[in-house]
Design a protein around this motif. Structure first.
Motif, PDB file in Angstrom:
ATOM      1  N   PHE A 172      44.139  43.926  33.024  1.00 35.97           N
ATOM      2  CA  PHE A 172      44.565  43.141  34.192  1.00 35.97           C
ATOM      3  C   PHE A 172      46.008  43.490  34.534  1.00 35.97           C
ATOM      4  CE2 PHE A 172      46.833  39.513  35.968  1.00 35.97           C
ATOM      5  CZ  PHE A 172      46.018  39.148  37.030  1.00 35.97           C
ATOM      6  N   ASP A 173      46.334  43.516  35.822  1.00 37.92           N
ATOM      7  CA  ASP A 173      47.726  43.620  36.254  1.00 37.92           C
ATOM      8  C   ASP A 173      47.847  43.050  37.660  1.00 37.92           C
ATOM      9  OD1 ASP A 173      50.415  44.263  35.821  1.00 37.92           O
ATOM     10  OD2 ASP A 173      50.233  46.165  36.887  1.00 37.92           O
ATOM     11  N   GLY A 206      53.335  40.865  44.380  1.00 39.03           N
ATOM     12  CA  GLY A 206      52.580  39.636  44.193  1.00 39.03           C
ATOM     13  C   GLY A 206      51.417  39.424  45.137  1.00 39.03           C
ATOM     14  N   THR A 207      51.010  40.465  45.871  1.00 42.30           N
ATOM     15  CA  THR A 207      49.949  40.283  46.869  1.00 42.30           C
ATOM     16  C   THR A 207      48.571  40.700  46.375  1.00 42.30           C
ATOM     17  OG1 THR A 207      50.284  42.498  47.811  1.00 42.30           O
ATOM     18  CG2 THR A 207      51.617  40.679  48.721  1.00 42.30           C
ATOM     19  N   THR A 208      48.522  41.452  45.279  1.00 47.11           N
ATOM     20  CA  THR A 208      47.268  42.064  44.840  1.00 47.11           C
ATOM     21  C   THR A 208      47.166  42.013  43.325  1.00 47.11           C
ATOM     22  OG1 THR A 208      47.548  43.630  46.670  1.00 47.11           O
ATOM     23  CG2 THR A 208      45.819  44.120  45.076  1.00 47.11           C
ATOM     24  N   PRO A 212      42.917  41.023  46.771  1.00 44.63           N
ATOM     25  CA  PRO A 212      44.121  40.358  47.277  1.00 44.63           C
ATOM     26  C   PRO A 212      44.276  38.979  46.657  1.00 44.63           C
ATOM     27  CG  PRO A 212      42.379  40.246  48.909  1.00 44.63           C
ATOM     28  CD  PRO A 212      41.868  41.136  47.807  1.00 44.63           C
ATOM     29  N   VAL A 213      45.520  38.568  46.413  1.00 46.58           N
ATOM     30  CA  VAL A 213      45.772  37.237  45.864  1.00 46.58           C
ATOM     31  C   VAL A 213      45.361  36.165  46.864  1.00 46.58           C
ATOM     32  CG1 VAL A 213      47.587  35.647  45.132  1.00 46.58           C
ATOM     33  CG2 VAL A 213      47.608  38.036  44.341  1.00 46.58           C
ATOM     34  N   SER A 239      55.417  50.583  44.293  1.00 46.82           N
ATOM     35  CA  SER A 239      55.027  50.454  45.701  1.00 46.82           C
ATOM     36  C   SER A 239      53.981  49.375  45.931  1.00 46.82           C
ATOM     37  CB  SER A 239      54.473  51.786  46.204  1.00 46.82           C
ATOM     38  OG  SER A 239      53.252  52.093  45.531  1.00 46.82           O
ATOM     39  N   SER A 240      53.292  48.962  44.875  1.00 42.17           N
ATOM     40  CA  SER A 240      52.223  47.947  44.924  1.00 42.17           C
ATOM     41  C   SER A 240      50.936  48.437  45.580  1.00 42.17           C
ATOM     42  CB  SER A 240      52.682  46.665  45.630  1.00 42.17           C
ATOM     43  OG  SER A 240      53.724  46.027  44.915  1.00 42.17           O
ATOM     44  N   VAL A 241      50.883  49.709  45.989  1.00 43.46           N
ATOM     45  CA  VAL A 241      49.676  50.223  46.636  1.00 43.46           C
ATOM     46  C   VAL A 241      49.063  51.395  45.854  1.00 43.46           C
ATOM     47  CG1 VAL A 241      50.330  49.437  48.926  1.00 43.46           C
ATOM     48  CG2 VAL A 241      51.005  51.727  48.168  1.00 43.46           C
ATOM     49  N   VAL A 242      49.626  51.724  44.699  1.00 43.26           N
ATOM     50  CA  VAL A 242      49.082  52.761  43.835  1.00 43.26           C
ATOM     51  C   VAL A 242      48.899  52.159  42.443  1.00 43.26           C
ATOM     52  CG1 VAL A 242      49.383  55.077  42.887  1.00 43.26           C
ATOM     53  CG2 VAL A 242      50.249  54.544  45.168  1.00 43.26           C
ATOM     54  N   LEU A 243      47.796  52.507  41.789  1.00 42.07           N
ATOM     55  CA  LEU A 243      47.430  51.890  40.514  1.00 42.07           C
ATOM     56  C   LEU A 243      47.207  52.968  39.458  1.00 42.07           C
ATOM     57  CD1 LEU A 243      46.581  49.177  39.072  1.00 42.07           C
ATOM     58  CD2 LEU A 243      44.232  49.753  39.752  1.00 42.07           C
TER      59      LEU A 243
END
Length: 327
Positions: free
Chosen positions: A16-17, A22-24, A38-39, A66-70
């Protein structure tokens, strides 16, 4: 491999991450699948992105800054980088495919943890093959000169990135990050970015916690956590570890339900070897005892997060342990 829009894995959540903004949040599963969600469900983004990203259990997940790459790691011996950006809502609002843009392969055993250096041009992998490896995201290749191997081939069960211990004239010499003779170069290698001043902490199958300077390979931290080094007593493996830069705290959770915490700032303020270390040694290394030991129960500690220090009265003589969250 993408899952169908209506597919829903029935396997246990194993990783989990949550994104830095904080949006996803992302969840990994025992069948190798990953779901990004999405949160909030009231925004302009799709409900989920879903994929069968690995051949077997997903062991860790980390969002890039960036919050858009995992970034993910798995027992299938690999890491993978995914485009985790959520798309605008469509008329059907069905999940879209989570695209894997790069796979990183070199380990010979399961990759237990992964981590990201600075902005994400380099990433780290921790593996049961007793190694920690640094990768250049740009070309997907390992930066071999920064590979670290655990003593006696002990599997690396967890790891995290911290800051190199700050030195001064009172710190014992073994805390000073001097390059080892014949060891890795202190100059940046091709593809290496942002490793200077970084410390890598690992938890091992043999029950010990170790730390080394990423840019030099120099061993700086070693602790058995006060566990017995007797050959007749098997130490409890360290399954989780975390570092708090704000509090200068290192915490490690063992399979026997014990959490051991080191106040790294206090270690730096000691004035002699005797004050820093106890009298036990392991392969001629100084064994640094934990500042606090916390026993939750007999269940293993699979995740840790340092929240804050607990306030104390002005007249208190002992510093209380930090506020920890254990999984």
């Amino acid at each position: 491999m993408a899952l169908s829009a209506t597919a829903c894995t029935s396997f246990q959540i194993t990783a989990f991450d949550i994104s830095p903004d904080g949006t996803t949040f992302a969840t990994g599963y025992g069948d190798g699948s990953i779901i990004v969600t999405p949160v909030s469900t009231t925004g302009d983004t799709a409900s989920r992105r879903v994929a069968k990203a690995h051949l077997s259990t997903v062991l860790s997940l980390r969002f890039f800054p960036s919050s858009v790459v995992l970034l993910s790691s798995s027992s299938d011996l690999s890491l993978a980088i995914h485009d985790a950006k959520l798309s605008p809502l469509s008329a059907t609002s069905l999940p879209s495919s989570l695209a894997t843009v790069r796979s990183l392969k070199a380990h010979s055993a399961g990759v237990t943890r992964c981590d990201i250096i600075d902005r994400g041009r380099n990433v780290l992998s921790f593996s049961r093959d007793a190694s920690v490896r640094l990768w250049n995201v740009g070309d997907g290749k390992e930066i071999v000169g920064r590979r670290w191997r655990a003593p006696k081939g002990s599997p690396v069960l967890c790891g995290c990135v911290g800051e190199v211990l700050k030195g001064n004239e009172n710190i014992p010499s073994e805390f000073t990050p001097e390059p080892l003779s014949g060891g890795p170069s202190v100059s940046l290698l091709e593809g290496e970015v942002g490793t200077k001043g970084k410390m890598i902490y690992v938890g091992l199958q043999d029950g010990s916690v170790r730390g080394y300077d990423l840019s030099t390979g120099t061993s700086i931290f070693f602790s058995t956590g006060g566990q017995s080094t007797s050959t007749t007593v098997r130490p409890s493996p360290v399954d989780s570890i975390c570092y708090s830069a704000d509090k200068s705290i290192l915490a490690a959770g063992s399979r026997d339900g014990t959490v051991r915490v080191w106040d790294l700032e206090a270690l730096n303020q000691r004035t002699s070897v005797d004050e820093v270390h106890n009298q036990t040694t392991f392969e001629n290394e100084s064994d640094i005892p934990p500042t606090w030991c916390i026993r939750r129960n007999t269940g293993g500690i699979e995740g840790l997060f340092v929240l804050s220090s607990i306030s104390q009265p002005a007249e208190a003589t002992e510093v209380p342990p930090p506020d920890l969250r254990m999984l």
